[in-house]
Enzyme design. Structure first.
Site, short mmCIF file in Angstrom:
data_model
loop_
_atom_site.label_atom_id
_atom_site.label_comp_id
_atom_site.label_asym_id
_atom_site.label_seq_id
_atom_site.Cartn_x
_atom_site.Cartn_y
_atom_site.Cartn_z
N LYS A 1 0.84 -1.35 -0.07
CA LYS A 1 0.00 -0.02 -0.09
C LYS A 1 0.89 1.24 -0.08
O LYS A 1 1.54 1.53 1.07
CB LYS A 1 -1.08 0.01 1.19
N GLU B 1 9.33 1.06 10.96
CA GLU B 1 10.57 2.22 10.55
C GLU B 1 9.72 3.53 10.90
O GLU B 1 8.88 4.02 10.03
CB GLU B 1 11.21 1.99 9.31
N CYS C 1 13.22 10.76 7.91
CA CYS C 1 13.13 10.09 9.13
C CYS C 1 14.38 10.28 10.00
O CYS C 1 14.68 10.47 11.14
CB CYS C 1 12.89 8.73 9.21
N GLU D 1 9.42 15.64 15.99
CA GLU D 1 9.69 15.40 14.55
C GLU D 1 9.10 16.59 13.69
O GLU D 1 7.75 16.37 13.74
CB GLU D 1 9.35 14.13 14.17
P1 NDP Z 1 1.51 8.21 8.26
O1 NDP Z 1 2.21 7.61 9.20
O2 NDP Z 1 0.51 8.77 8.28
O3 NDP Z 1 1.47 7.41 7.01
C1 NDP Z 1 2.47 6.66 6.48
C2 NDP Z 1 1.87 5.30 5.77
O4 NDP Z 1 0.70 4.59 6.47
C3 NDP Z 1 0.97 5.87 4.57
O5 NDP Z 1 0.81 5.05 3.49
C4 NDP Z 1 -0.48 6.12 5.10
O6 NDP Z 1 -1.45 6.08 4.04
C5 NDP Z 1 -0.39 4.53 5.82
N1 NDP Z 1 -1.45 4.91 7.05
C6 NDP Z 1 -2.15 6.12 7.71
N2 NDP Z 1 -3.13 5.40 8.62
C7 NDP Z 1 -2.80 4.12 8.61
C8 NDP Z 1 -3.57 3.12 9.52
N3 NDP Z 1 -4.30 3.25 10.52
N4 NDP Z 1 -3.13 1.64 9.46
C9 NDP Z 1 -2.34 1.62 8.40
N5 NDP Z 1 -1.77 2.57 7.63
C10 NDP Z 1 -2.00 3.73 7.80
O7 NDP Z 1 2.55 9.40 7.85
P2 NDP Z 1 2.24 10.62 6.84
O8 NDP Z 1 2.24 10.55 5.59
O9 NDP Z 1 0.54 11.03 7.44
O10 NDP Z 1 3.09 11.79 7.57
C11 NDP Z 1 2.60 12.35 8.79
C12 NDP Z 1 3.99 12.65 9.68
O11 NDP Z 1 4.61 11.16 9.77
C13 NDP Z 1 5.21 13.24 9.00
O12 NDP Z 1 4.89 14.53 9.07
C14 NDP Z 1 6.44 12.79 9.60
O13 NDP Z 1 6.56 13.59 10.81
C15 NDP Z 1 6.15 11.22 10.02
N6 NDP Z 1 6.66 10.53 8.73
C16 NDP Z 1 7.67 9.67 8.96
C17 NDP Z 1 8.21 9.02 7.97
C18 NDP Z 1 9.58 8.30 8.22
O14 NDP Z 1 9.97 7.66 7.32
N7 NDP Z 1 9.67 7.77 9.72
C19 NDP Z 1 7.63 8.86 6.60
C20 NDP Z 1 6.55 9.58 6.46
C21 NDP Z 1 5.98 10.28 7.44
P3 NDP Z 1 -1.70 7.66 3.29
O15 NDP Z 1 -0.55 8.43 3.38
O16 NDP Z 1 -2.08 6.99 2.15
O17 NDP Z 1 -3.16 8.06 4.14
#
Ligand code: NDP
Length: 494
Positions: free
Chosen positions: A190, A264, A298, A397
């Site tokens: 996904k 991660e 990250c 973060e």
């Molecule tokens: P999320 O953690 O919300 O999203 C990561 C992935 O999980 C996306 O594919 C998202 O779908 C999906 N997702 C969202 N909710 C669920 C759920 N309940 N169960 C399973 N999968 C889910 O990150 P965001 O993209 O919203 O970013 C928000 C913040 O997260 C950033 O500002 C940053 O601080 C952090 N982040 C950290 C990352 C890292 O590499 N450690 C990477 C990205 C974000 P979809 O986005 O399609 O809604």
């Protein structure tokens, strides 16, 4: 052969199908629910994607489940050959893949190209690992009893749900997909709904490489789709990259069926500049660590600790370098930093800066985004000096182009400051002193410590962190093992 043709080669608007299941695309029952995909540098809609329905998610997991037996039984060497073929096809399609990264995320050309190189290296590494019998062959265990023999072996966990974010779409996907396939798992991927075109291209490549139908399936959609996928009873393993908040939810869901998890998550990583450091080198590490990918990493260098003897010198050189960061769209000459991924992400980062400043944080200097025109989601880099230890910019973060700098006097103090976070992903130390290098290596609480280098990433070196940064490791042999169950037999001898 694949039937995935979601992207128009002429660059016109495209519609991504809701799912790719057992080698065929599935469209939404009602296309009105399609969501827009934007170009982060212009804000324009470049395409649409249909979200997968509950029935399509179920079909994707069942397709992976049905394909599992044959794929798990495929000899590792044959799986490795397919992985190397994927790497070759990615390499051959480098220009299109990089262009898609630039179009969707607004990454500068060199960053988009690096992402392709990372994916190639990852598939090649796991392809080669499959050829090494040591990674798969059963191992005899010496036992203190001559009447029995012991054996240790590894078996694919089963169906893996791979959930990836938007910041390095092709890279985070490769880090999961390559070891999962190497291990003999089948998958349902996904992507983030912000960057899914990149994963659709990758799914197309995987299919073209000859990976059997049903081994790699994909479902489009947002958090709801991710949540339904992780809850599916036929999913055996979840590998998730994203926020710590969603990571918690994934772990809670996984707990119901004892699904295996790799998480991660976020970070609040430190870069430590000792007085003996080469300051120009330290500044270049600070700029790339804090502002690469517009700080949406990250591993972002969010907390820069500088020994007080060289603090002024560092800050002067850092200011010059930050003001020289060229923010703009991928087509802008010598662009070095792109936009944030979305309007919402930029608003979130700007709100955090405002919150930090309202609580007393001082902005030491900012870069400029003068050459970034139009409606893209650009933001100039921001450097905050000496925030309080409880300021949100120091503790949370930010996931954008914001770095904090604090001075320190002693190594004890630097180590205590660096470790005063619940995250523990990476850290960087800049020092010529061999004794100090040993000490920081031993005492910094982080999954990976770089000493005098930029944030170099190799598929041979595992990635993952401590505390709120997650659970488990990706890449390396541990990355493969995370998609395998460790099993043993003890048998009567003779
Ligand atoms: P999320 O953690 O919300 O999203 C990561 C992935 O999980 C996306 O594919 C998202 O779908 C999906 N997702 C969202 N909710 C669920 C759920 N309940 N169960 C399973 N999968 C889910 O990150 P965001 O993209 O919203 O970013 C928000 C913040 O997260 C950033 O500002 C940053 O601080 C952090 N982040 C950290 C990352 C890292 O590499 N450690 C990477 C990205 C974000 P979809 O986005 O399609 O809604």
């Amino acid at each position: 052969m694949t039937t995935v043709t979601p992207l128009r080669r002429d660059g016109g608007p495209f519609v991504l199908p809701a799912a790719f299941v057992a080698g065929a695309t599935m469209h939404a029952d009602d296309a009105r629910h399609a969501t827009a995909i934007h170009n982060a540098s212009t804000g324009e809609t470049i395409g649409w994607q249909e979200p997968a329905s509950a029935a399509q998610i179920d079909a994707a997991v069942r397709a992976a489940h049905d394909a599992l037996g044959a794929w798990r039984a495929t000899p590792p060497a044959a799986r490795g050959k397919l992985l190397r073929k994927i790497a070759e096809l990615i390499e051959a399609d480098r220009a299109r893949l990089a262009a898609m990264q630039m179009q969707v995320s607004g990454k500068p050309p060199f960053e988009a190209d690096l992402d392709v190189s990372d994916a190639v290296a990852t598939f090649t590494y796991y392809g080669d690992l499959c050829a090494e019998t040591g990674a798969f062959a059963p191992e005899t265990i010496a036992l203190p009893d001559e009447t029995v023999t012991g054996e240790r072996y590894y078996e694919a966990v089963g169906v893996a749900a791979l959930i990836v974010p938007w910041n390095f779409p092709m890279v985070t996907t490769a880090w999961k997909l390559a070891p999962a396939l190497a291990a003999g798992c089948t998958v349902v991927l996904k992507p983030s709904e912000l960057t899914s075109p990149v994963e659709h291209l990758l799914a197309q490549i995987v299919s073209e490489a000859g990976v059997p139908d049903g081994v790699v399936n994909l479902v489009n959609g947002g958090g709801e789709v991710g949540a339904q996928l992780t809850a599916h009873p036929l999913v055996d393993k979840i590998s998730f990259t994203g926020s710590t908040a969603v990571g918690r939810k994934v772990m809670q869901t996984a707990a119901l069926d004892m699904k295996r998890v790799t998480l991660e998550l976020g970070g609040k990583s430190a870069l430590i500049v000792r007085a003996d450091a080469d300051i120009d080198h330290a500044v270049s590490l600070a700029v790339s660590g804090a502002f690469a990918n517009a700080g949406q990493m990250c591993s972002a260098t969010a907390r820069i600790l500088v020994q007080d003897d060289v603090y002024r010198k560092f800050m002067a050189a850092f200011e010059t370098a930050v003001r020289a960061v060229n923010v703009g769209a991928p087509g802008v000459e010598q662009v070095s930093m792109g936009p944030l991924i979305s309007q919402a992400q930029r608003a979130r980062v700007q709100a955090l800066v405002e919150q930090g400043v309202a609580a007393g944080a001082q902005i030491a200097f900012s870069g400029n985004a003068d050459r970034a025109r139009g409606a893209g989601f650009f933001m100039a880099p921001v450097v905050v000096a000496e925030p309080d230890a409880d300021n949100v910019l120091w503790t949370d973060e930010v996931f954008g182009p914001v770095a904090c700098v604090k001075s320190f006097r002693t190594d004890d103090e630097a180590i205590a400051l660096a470790n005063a976070t619940r995250y523990g992903l990476v850290a960087t130390v800049v020092t010529q002193d061999a004794g100090a290098q040993r000490r920081y290596k031993a005492e910094l609480r982080a999954g990976l410590v770089w000493i005098n280098t930029p944030q170099l990433i190799f598929p041979q070196v595992c990635w993952g962190g401590m505390g709120l940064s997650g659970i488990g490791r990706e890449l390396g042999l541990a990355g493969l093992r995370s998609y395998q169950e460790l099993r043993h037999t003890v048998a009567a001898a003779g």
